[in-house]
Design an enzyme around this catalytic site. Structure first.
Site, PDB file in Angstrom:
ATOM      1  CB  THR A 138     -21.368  73.788 -65.616  1.00  0.00           C
ATOM      2  OG1 THR A 138     -22.059  72.918 -66.526  1.00  0.00           O
ATOM      3  CG2 THR A 138     -22.256  74.075 -64.412  1.00  0.00           C
ATOM      4  CG  ASP A 139     -16.087  74.064 -67.950  1.00  0.00           C
ATOM      5  OD1 ASP A 139     -16.282  75.273 -68.233  1.00  0.00           O
ATOM      6  OD2 ASP A 139     -15.137  73.668 -67.261  1.00  0.00           O
ATOM      7  CB  CYS A 140     -20.791  69.493 -68.909  1.00  0.00           C
ATOM      8  SG  CYS A 140     -21.159  69.641 -67.153  1.00  0.00           S
ATOM      9  CE1 TYR A 141     -26.606  69.197 -68.977  1.00  0.00           C
ATOM     10  CE2 TYR A 141     -24.961  68.883 -67.247  1.00  0.00           C
ATOM     11  CZ  TYR A 141     -25.937  68.371 -68.084  1.00  0.00           C
ATOM     12  OH  TYR A 141     -26.268  67.037 -68.004  1.00  0.00           O
TER      13      TYR A 141
END
Length: 404
Positions: A138-141
């Protein structure tokens, strides 16, 4: 005169507590009587050590650089699959988990297996474990793959959490068929060639407090070599079963859900266990202190193996088909002689539970209390009693789309 747990704790702090194991207390009461012993003794310690399948551990492994979201991905520890459906780096490993492609796990007679229980034991023993994970990113992970070695000391949290431990009595297993079968009760020879059982009997925690007078939610216990707590009643808790006049259940009754810090524990009391032709589990050491609040509580702790009876069940037919009838009933006193008579026939017995290690656990707990290193806790809530209505239910199977 009745005592309170706080009064007993004050004696523990001052080094004046009088403690006996559940094995020792039998002789003490015979010599001095209930009334005198109840006034003298403060705590009776219990112990059990054997395979407990509904066990596992959860871990927070810490964040990586860049971060990875294990939740929704796949995770394995030494190729044993772990469950990662929580959040970024929280995972849970079941004692029964098996590697998907390990040729040892085909359950052929004569083959042993490796699985979750062994990984737990190796972590507690300080060994490095291979962590393999994939994620969708994901964008944050953003990270999608992770392969590394992990160690218990490097984790943020490592917690043993067991949903069903310390069974209050259990089946005695036989096999009436004409072929050997492989079960979680061990290898059962054809034509009732052997008998297996799994309980510490007179040392077992819930058999020394059969009506749950002192053991409850919040009770501090010996768990896997360290300290833990009873978190809830265990799954399949079933108190309304046939009992002796003194309240001791003659069938599997109460169970405990327990929790504790895995980092405190020892590989002597958490042992990965292979059941030939069946699968894997973990053998768990549990010890529960029983505060002697009055004569009634003390009376329960004087239970002997001769007072405890269990149902003999045919695992080739009656058990898999959930039939209620049993082959017979035997006492633990009989079982521990190495042979029992069933239907007029003498059959050799074997225990899956280690009585010597149960005795060791009760002694360790006794020493910790005597030396002021272990105080008792009052339960914050009681376990469900016989009149609670709690009972084990079979699955109400309802076919989907007309399928049978």
């Amino acid at each position: 005169m009745a005592k309170t747990i706080e009064e007993i704790n004050q004696k523990i702090r001052s080094g004046q507590a009088v403690v006996f194991t559940a094995e020792e207390i039998i002789g003490v009461v015979k010599e001095h009587g209930l009334k005198k012993t109840a006034a003298l003794v403060d705590v009776v310690t219990t112990g059990t050590f054997g395979p407990m399948c509904s066990s596992g551990a959860y871990f927070n492994i810490g964040h990586t650089k860049p971060r990875i979201k294990l939740g929704g991905g796949k995770v394995s520890l030494n190729d044993v699959p772990a469950y990662a459906g929580f959040a970024a780096v929280d995972v849970m490993l079941g004692a029964n988990a098996l590697p998907e492609d390990d040729p040892r796990n085909r359950f052929h007679p004569g083959e042993f297996n490796y699985g979750g229980g062994h990984v737990i034991e190796e972590l507690v023993a300080g060994k490095d474990i291979k962590l393999t994970a994939t994620a969708y990113g994901t964008d944050c992970y953003p990270r999608k793959k992770l392969e590394t070695w992990i160690n218990l000391r490097d984790m943020n949290e490592a917690v043993l959490f067991n949903m069903r431990n310390a069974y209050q009595n259990y089946n005695v297993a036989v096999n009436l068929s004409d072929k050997t079968i492989y079960t979680y009760m061990g290898t059962l020879k054809a034509n009732m060639g052997n008998v297996t059982y799994c309980s510490a009997g007179q040392l077992s925690p819930l058999l020394n407090d059969p009506m749950y007078k002192t053991i409850g939610i919040g009770t501090k216990i010996f768990l896997g070599g360290g300290e833990g707590f009873i978190a809830w009643h265990g799954t399949q808790f079933n108190p309304a079963v046939p009992r002796t006049e003194s309240g001791v259940p003659k069938r599997g009754a109460g169970t405990l859900a327990v929790i504790g810090d895995l980092k405190q524990m020892s590989s002597r009391y958490l042992v990965g266990t292979s059941m030939l032709g069946y699968g894997v589990t973990v053998s768990v050491g549990i010890g529960v202190p029983i505060p002697i609040l009055d004569e009634d509580v003390l009376r329960y702790t004087t239970v002997t193996d001769d007072d405890i009876f269990a149902a003999v069940v045919d695992y080739s037919d009656a058990y898999p088909n959930v039939k209620p009838e049993v082959v017979g009933e035997v006492s633990y006193g009989e079982l521990k002689t190495g042979k029992v008579k069933i239907n007029g026939r003498e059959v050799p017995t074997a225990s899956l539970s280690s009585y010597p290690r149960a005795r060791e656990i009760a002694m360790i707990l006794k020493d910790r209390i005597t030396n002021g290193k272990f105080e008792l806790t009052s339960p914050v809530a009681a376990l469900p009693g016989i009149e609670s209505g709690v009972k084990f239910k079979l699955l109400n199977e309802r076919p989907i789309n007309g399928e049978k």
